[in-house]
Design a protein around this motif. Structure first.
Motif, mmCIF file in Angstrom:
data_model
loop_
_atom_site.group_PDB
_atom_site.id
_atom_site.type_symbol
_atom_site.label_atom_id
_atom_site.label_comp_id
_atom_site.label_asym_id
_atom_site.label_seq_id
_atom_site.Cartn_x
_atom_site.Cartn_y
_atom_site.Cartn_z
ATOM 1 N N LYS A 164 -3.594 4.559 7.936
ATOM 2 C CA LYS A 164 -3.277 5.984 8.067
ATOM 3 C C LYS A 164 -1.770 6.193 8.202
ATOM 4 O O LYS A 164 -1.194 7.088 7.563
ATOM 5 C CB LYS A 164 -3.994 6.569 9.287
ATOM 6 C CG LYS A 164 -3.747 8.059 9.478
ATOM 7 C CD LYS A 164 -4.497 8.603 10.686
ATOM 8 C CE LYS A 164 -4.216 10.088 10.885
ATOM 9 N NZ LYS A 164 -4.929 10.633 12.083
ATOM 10 N N TYR B 66 0.818 -1.216 0.000
ATOM 11 C CA TYR B 66 0.000 0.000 0.000
ATOM 12 C C TYR B 66 0.851 1.264 0.000
ATOM 13 O O TYR B 66 0.448 2.294 -0.555
ATOM 14 C CB TYR B 66 -0.964 -0.018 1.187
ATOM 15 C CG TYR B 66 -2.092 -1.003 1.002
ATOM 16 C CD1 TYR B 66 -3.026 -0.825 -0.004
ATOM 17 C CD2 TYR B 66 -2.201 -2.121 1.817
ATOM 18 C CE1 TYR B 66 -4.046 -1.735 -0.201
ATOM 19 C CE2 TYR B 66 -3.216 -3.042 1.630
ATOM 20 C CZ TYR B 66 -4.142 -2.841 0.621
ATOM 21 O OH TYR B 66 -5.149 -3.753 0.422
ATOM 22 N N LYS B 67 2.033 1.180 0.598
ATOM 23 C CA LYS B 67 2.950 2.326 0.538
ATOM 24 C C LYS B 67 3.259 2.689 -0.907
ATOM 25 O O LYS B 67 3.218 3.864 -1.302
ATOM 26 C CB LYS B 67 4.247 1.977 1.272
ATOM 27 C CG LYS B 67 5.378 2.977 1.090
ATOM 28 C CD LYS B 67 6.724 2.376 1.487
ATOM 29 C CE LYS B 67 7.245 1.413 0.444
ATOM 30 N NZ LYS B 67 8.624 0.941 0.745
ATOM 31 N N ALA C 233 3.965 7.114 3.178
ATOM 32 C CA ALA C 233 4.118 7.195 1.719
ATOM 33 C C ALA C 233 4.263 8.639 1.247
ATOM 34 O O ALA C 233 5.005 8.924 0.304
ATOM 35 C CB ALA C 233 2.920 6.541 1.032
ATOM 36 N N ILE C 234 3.560 9.555 1.901
ATOM 37 C CA ILE C 234 3.676 10.969 1.532
ATOM 38 C C ILE C 234 5.091 11.474 1.781
ATOM 39 O O ILE C 234 5.715 12.099 0.917
ATOM 40 C CB ILE C 234 2.668 11.812 2.330
ATOM 41 C CG1 ILE C 234 1.225 11.479 1.907
ATOM 42 C CG2 ILE C 234 2.940 13.309 2.132
ATOM 43 C CD1 ILE C 234 0.170 12.185 2.737
ATOM 44 N N PHE D 8 0.097 4.029 -2.858
ATOM 45 C CA PHE D 8 -0.113 5.445 -2.573
ATOM 46 C C PHE D 8 0.937 6.297 -3.284
ATOM 47 O O PHE D 8 0.613 7.322 -3.907
ATOM 48 C CB PHE D 8 -0.042 5.708 -1.060
ATOM 49 C CG PHE D 8 -1.160 5.106 -0.270
ATOM 50 C CD1 PHE D 8 -2.449 5.057 -0.783
ATOM 51 C CD2 PHE D 8 -0.932 4.563 0.991
ATOM 52 C CE1 PHE D 8 -3.492 4.495 -0.056
ATOM 53 C CE2 PHE D 8 -1.964 4.003 1.723
ATOM 54 C CZ PHE D 8 -3.249 3.970 1.205
ATOM 55 N N GLY E 115 0.344 6.719 -6.990
ATOM 56 C CA GLY E 115 -0.705 7.705 -7.252
ATOM 57 C C GLY E 115 -0.172 9.125 -7.164
ATOM 58 O O GLY E 115 -0.464 9.970 -8.034
ATOM 59 N N PHE E 116 0.645 9.393 -6.143
ATOM 60 C CA PHE E 116 1.240 10.725 -6.011
ATOM 61 C C PHE E 116 2.154 11.039 -7.201
ATOM 62 O O PHE E 116 2.158 12.161 -7.732
ATOM 63 C CB PHE E 116 2.058 10.816 -4.711
ATOM 64 C CG PHE E 116 1.256 10.581 -3.465
ATOM 65 C CD1 PHE E 116 -0.057 10.976 -3.363
ATOM 66 C CD2 PHE E 116 1.830 9.932 -2.371
ATOM 67 C CE1 PHE E 116 -0.796 10.751 -2.216
ATOM 68 C CE2 PHE E 116 1.109 9.693 -1.218
ATOM 69 C CZ PHE E 116 -0.208 10.107 -1.139
ATOM 70 N N THR F 281 0.534 4.164 7.127
ATOM 71 C CA THR F 281 1.125 3.821 5.829
ATOM 72 C C THR F 281 0.970 4.969 4.840
ATOM 73 O O THR F 281 1.911 5.304 4.109
ATOM 74 C CB THR F 281 0.453 2.561 5.253
ATOM 75 O OG1 THR F 281 0.604 1.484 6.186
ATOM 76 C CG2 THR F 281 1.091 2.158 3.932
ATOM 77 N N PHE F 282 -0.208 5.579 4.814
ATOM 78 C CA PHE F 282 -0.471 6.706 3.912
ATOM 79 C C PHE F 282 0.456 7.875 4.238
ATOM 80 O O PHE F 282 1.068 8.473 3.344
ATOM 81 C CB PHE F 282 -1.934 7.133 4.040
ATOM 82 C CG PHE F 282 -2.328 8.263 3.127
ATOM 83 C CD1 PHE F 282 -2.685 8.020 1.807
ATOM 84 C CD2 PHE F 282 -2.342 9.574 3.582
ATOM 85 C CE1 PHE F 282 -3.041 9.055 0.954
ATOM 86 C CE2 PHE F 282 -2.703 10.615 2.754
ATOM 87 C CZ PHE F 282 -3.049 10.357 1.431
#
Length: 297
Positions: free
Chosen positions: A225, A38-39, A231-232, A42, A45-46, A227-228
């Motif tokens: 959350k 999931y990292k 990832a940012i 995300f 997508g960025f 992980t999100f």
């Protein structure tokens, strides 16, 4: 512009420090494979949005064949294999000690570059490598409670080996990246690596747990959350800042500043997580980063 590049490199170190703490928390909740999958989902997508804004091309459709081949290998080794070891190390020995081992990555990359790309190594670089190794050994030994006579635990030994293998994997991945990127856009090249990483972790999750861990992770809101957020700060902002820094200033300065993560992570470890940090751990972190600095002089 050089000063801006140096600030961007320092910002990269901060981002990677923050992301390591988020990923450590997420891994303990939803597991290594789920966090990594999931990292990268995300992050991809960025990166698609960033590619659309910066190049007007959200996907790397113009990448040459060599870029796809070697950057795919880089994604497989540098993201999938290396990050499985990295996140398992986060889970067993924590992000603070793990990041110390990652400080080995720059000198290891140089050694591999010497062996496989014909790049030369100066005597001062060898001194830097020795300092990094010495710093890691001091920090690892300093982590143990001197009042406890018990032998190093099996989990600790596994964690140290996993962290070392992760540093080796990152170095091998960097060699593949250097071979494949050429003059191609670095942001789009990162997209290729991340895309292969997503596929690799999906396959690993299916083979290891038939994808049950991926479905279970979605139901863990705190884990997703973390992980999100990781990832940012890591695969997205950290990568973008590092690419910008390399464009604006000397690569040696960038690499040295980005190697500050083992030191930067100590204050939040003390203030936020209330962990006890011994003197030798701090000394080892400083020596390891100093070794990276000497390496790039």
């Amino acid at each position: 512009m050089q000063r801006i590049g140096e600030l961007a490199a320092f910002g990269t170190a901060i981002c990677w420090t923050v992301s390591s703490m988020f990923f450590e928390r997420a891994t303990k909740r939803v597991g290594v494979l789920a966090v990594n999958f999931y990292k990268l989902v995300f992050a991809f997508g960025f990166l698609v949005v960033a590619g659309a804004v910066s190049r007007g091309m959200p996907l790397p459709l113009d990448a040459p064949r060599d870029a796809w081949i070697f950057l795919s290998l880089s994604g497989l080794v540098g993201f999938v294999i290396s990050d499985i070891f990295l996140f398992t190390a986060y889970k067993t020995i924590g992000s603070r000690i793990t990041l110390l081992f990652i400080a080995l990555s720059p000198p290891l990359t140089a050694a591999l570059g010497f062996l496989f790309l014909g790049e030369t190594m100066r005597p001062l670089a060898i001194v830097g490598m020795c300092l990094v190794v010495a710093g890691i050994v001091i920090a690892v030994l300093g982590r143990r409670d001197p009042s406890v006579k018990a032998r190093m635990s099996r989990d600790d030994r596994r964690g140290y080996f996993f962290a070392l293998f992760s540093a080796i994997g990152q170095s091998v991945g960097m060699i593949f990246t250097k071979r494949g990127i050429g003059d191609y856009d670095a942001l789009s090249g990162t997209q290729i690596r991340v895309l292969i990483g997503v596929v690799g972790f999906a396959v690993a999750s299916v083979l290891a747990e038939r994808g049950r861990n991926l479905r279970a992770a979605v139901r863990d809101a705190p884990g997703m959350k973390a992980t999100f957020n990781g990832a940012i700060f890591g695969p997205f902002i950290g990568v973008v800042l590092s690419l910008y820094a390399v464009q604006q200033t000397n690569a040696g300065v960038v690499s040295t500043l980005m190697a500050l993560s083992p030191v930067l992570i100590i204050p939040p470890t003390i203030l936020l997580f209330k962990q006890k940090v011994r003197f030798l751990e701090i000394a080892g972190a400083i020596i390891a980063v100093a070794g990276s600095a000497v390496f790039f002089l």
